[in-house]
Design a protein around this motif. Structure first.
Motif, short mmCIF file in Angstrom:
data_model
loop_
_atom_site.label_atom_id
_atom_site.label_comp_id
_atom_site.label_asym_id
_atom_site.label_seq_id
_atom_site.Cartn_x
_atom_site.Cartn_y
_atom_site.Cartn_z
N GLU A 1 -3.29 -1.26 6.68
CA GLU A 1 -2.55 -1.93 7.46
C GLU A 1 -3.48 -2.55 8.68
N ASN A 2 -4.62 -2.00 9.22
CA ASN A 2 -5.51 -2.63 10.11
C ASN A 2 -5.87 -4.02 9.69
N TYR A 3 -6.31 -4.00 8.27
CA TYR A 3 -6.93 -5.00 7.77
C TYR A 3 -6.09 -6.20 7.85
N LEU A 4 -4.74 -5.93 7.00
CA LEU A 4 -3.58 -7.08 7.12
C LEU A 4 -3.43 -7.59 8.42
N GLY A 5 -3.25 -6.42 9.46
CA GLY A 5 -3.14 -6.79 10.71
C GLY A 5 -3.94 -8.01 11.45
N ALA A 6 -5.42 -7.60 10.83
CA ALA A 6 -6.33 -8.80 11.50
C ALA A 6 -6.21 -10.13 10.70
N LEU A 7 -5.88 -10.12 9.25
CA LEU A 7 -5.39 -11.35 8.75
C LEU A 7 -4.40 -12.15 9.43
N LYS A 8 -3.48 -11.45 9.78
CA LYS A 8 -2.28 -11.91 10.38
C LYS A 8 -2.75 -12.72 11.71
N GLU A 9 -3.45 -11.74 12.44
CA GLU A 9 -3.77 -12.26 13.92
C GLU A 9 -4.57 -13.53 13.60
N ILE B 1 3.74 -17.17 -1.58
CA ILE B 1 3.39 -16.13 -2.68
C ILE B 1 3.63 -14.79 -1.92
N ILE B 2 4.26 -14.10 -2.67
CA ILE B 2 4.36 -12.77 -2.32
C ILE B 2 3.85 -11.61 -2.76
N ILE B 3 3.00 -10.82 -1.94
CA ILE B 3 2.41 -9.57 -2.83
C ILE B 3 2.84 -8.63 -1.88
N PRO B 4 3.49 -7.58 -2.57
CA PRO B 4 3.75 -6.48 -2.17
C PRO B 4 2.63 -5.38 -2.67
N VAL B 5 2.11 -4.42 -1.69
CA VAL B 5 0.91 -3.52 -1.76
C VAL B 5 1.30 -2.36 -1.24
N TYR B 6 1.11 -1.40 -2.09
CA TYR B 6 1.22 0.19 -1.85
C TYR B 6 -0.25 0.93 -2.14
N ILE B 7 -1.12 1.01 -1.10
CA ILE B 7 -2.25 2.03 -1.35
C ILE B 7 -2.17 2.88 -0.25
N PRO B 8 -1.68 4.33 -0.79
CA PRO B 8 -1.49 5.46 0.33
C PRO B 8 -2.76 5.99 0.70
N ASN B 9 -3.70 5.84 0.02
CA ASN B 9 -5.01 6.62 0.28
C ASN B 9 -6.27 5.78 -0.53
N GLN B 10 -7.43 6.29 -0.31
CA GLN B 10 -8.43 5.68 -1.30
C GLN B 10 -9.01 6.74 -2.05
N GLN B 11 -8.11 7.46 -2.62
CA GLN B 11 -8.83 8.59 -3.65
C GLN B 11 -8.13 8.46 -4.98
N ASP B 12 -8.80 9.30 -6.02
CA ASP B 12 -8.39 9.26 -7.29
C ASP B 12 -7.85 8.08 -7.84
N TYR B 13 -6.65 8.02 -8.27
CA TYR B 13 -5.99 6.66 -8.66
C TYR B 13 -6.35 5.49 -7.88
N PHE B 14 -6.14 5.54 -6.61
CA PHE B 14 -6.15 4.50 -5.63
C PHE B 14 -7.61 4.32 -5.03
N LYS B 15 -8.75 5.11 -5.72
CA LYS B 15 -10.13 4.91 -5.21
C LYS B 15 -10.64 3.69 -4.89
N ASP B 16 -10.30 2.75 -5.98
CA ASP B 16 -10.90 1.24 -5.79
C ASP B 16 -9.78 0.20 -5.43
N ALA B 17 -8.49 0.93 -5.07
CA ALA B 17 -7.46 -0.03 -5.01
C ALA B 17 -7.26 -1.17 -3.99
N PHE B 18 -8.27 -0.66 -2.80
CA PHE B 18 -8.35 -1.51 -1.45
C PHE B 18 -9.22 -2.68 -1.89
N ARG B 19 -10.46 -2.41 -2.57
CA ARG B 19 -11.44 -3.21 -2.71
C ARG B 19 -10.72 -4.32 -3.93
N ILE B 20 -10.03 -3.78 -4.88
CA ILE B 20 -9.28 -4.83 -5.85
C ILE B 20 -8.43 -5.59 -5.08
N PHE B 21 -7.70 -5.08 -4.03
CA PHE B 21 -6.56 -5.99 -3.33
C PHE B 21 -7.16 -7.02 -2.55
#
Length: 340
Positions: A72-80, A22-42
């Motif tokens: 990036e830190n969240y994903l690093g923890a999942l990989k670790e 399973i390949i998931i590309p993810v682009y969440i540059p910030n948590q504002q405006d359009y990306f306000k909920d993106a991290f939670r949804i991811f």
């Protein structure tokens, strides 16, 4: 200077327990405006994967395509902690280029590529493989039925089943689920809309599948990636995802989708219903039947995807054939011109 013999030289990769990537590309540059909920949804996307797949046989690759430090830190923890098998961190190189990075260096039988706002539902993995096993000519399988999917690089499927009585228009089995998808992309579709009534599908040995598939979540046979491009000069759009849409047809294979809905498109706004969905881990071993990929002749390709496509674009012929395949006249009149 080099001393001694590298212990890995000439050794063969022996870990073959994974058959599905399973390949998931993810682009969440910030948590504002359009990306306000993106991290939670991811996070909900990843939870739905972890709680629905056969973990021992599923290789999870996340391509961090230039996201902010929190992601990036969240994903690093999942990989670790080995919750995911692969993490690729890169600058924002574009969605398709990020997907290519996840593909290179692997040889899994099946590859699911999904957007980071996909919610996978229970049994999606088993039902996807069931479609592959039932229809040997299938190259890609989607899990979200949508209207008019047959018009997206599927004339070879219609050609191959032209006189097959088991390819016909079926009543949509889960119209509310289909309506939910259209709501997620901003359409205000009423419950009685004709899009939600009939869908072109094919049936074999009691298994039904819809003709066509979308690209926001799709599983591919590994063979369709034999000739992938090295680089695509577009971050998103600009027909870049067309390269994934056309892979099955270019290999003489079919695009199908499970007849029932097995995923939700969440979009960029978190909603209460997302917390109400319950997931169930599959307890079955994945059983994928490998089929030999037949050579796709140039003449056959031209007949199915050029000549036959132009024939199907003739409205009189298209209407006559769809009526023959069980689409009611009252619905057919609303279709307008059909594009392939």
């Amino acid at each position: 200077m080099r001393e001694g013999h590298n212990p890995n030289k000439d050794s063969v990769i022996s870990d073959i327990r994974f058959i599905h990537q399973i390949i998931i590309p993810v682009y969440i540059p910030n948590q504002q405006d359009y990306f306000k909920d993106a991290f939670r949804i991811f996070k909900k996307c990843l939870q739905s994967i972890f709680e629905t797949v056969a973990l021992e046989e599923t290789y999870i690759s996340i391509v961090n395509n230039g996201s902010c430090n929190e992601v990036e830190n969240y994903l690093g923890a999942l990989k670790e902690e080995n919750t995911i098998q692969e993490l690729i961190n890169t600058s924002n190189i574009g969605k398709l280029n990020a997907i290519y990075k996840g593909l290179i260096g692997h040889n899994f039988d099946l590859v699911t590529i999904a957007d980071a706002d996909t919610m996978f539902l229970s049994d999606w993995q088993q039902e996807t493989i069931k479609v592959f096993n039932t229809f040997p000519k299938v190259g890609t399988v989607g899990i979200v039925p949508q209207f008019n999917m047959y018009s997206n690089f599927c004339t070879n499927v219609i050609f191959d089943n032209f006189f097959n009585k088991e390819m016909r228009f079926f009543k949509v089995e889960e119209p509310r689920e289909m309506q939910k998808f259209y709501h997620s992309i901003g359409w205000n579709m009423k419950e009685d809309h004709y899009y939600l009534q009939y869908i072109l599908g094919v049936e074999k040995e009691g298994t039904k599948a819809c003709i066509g598939s979308s690209h926001f979540v799709t599983t591919y046979r590994k063979e369709v990636f034999n000739e992938i491009k090295k680089y695509v000069p577009a971050k998103m759009g600009n027909n870049s995802e067309r390269l994934l849409d056309v892979t099955a047809q270019n290999n003489g294979l079919w695009k199908l989708t499970t007849f029932k809905n097995y995923a939700y498109h969440m979009g960029n706004v978190y909603e209460d219903w997302m917390d109400e969905v319950k997931f169930q881990q599959t307890q079955k071993k994945l059983e994928y039947n490998k089929f030999q990929l037949n050579q796709n002749s140039k003449l056959g390709f031209l007949v199915k995807n050029k000549f036959f496509k132009n024939v199907m674009r003739i409205k009189f012929f298209n209407d006559f054939y769809f009526k023959y395949k069980g689409l009611p006249k009252s619905i057919l009149a609303k279709y307008g011109k059909v594009y392939y």
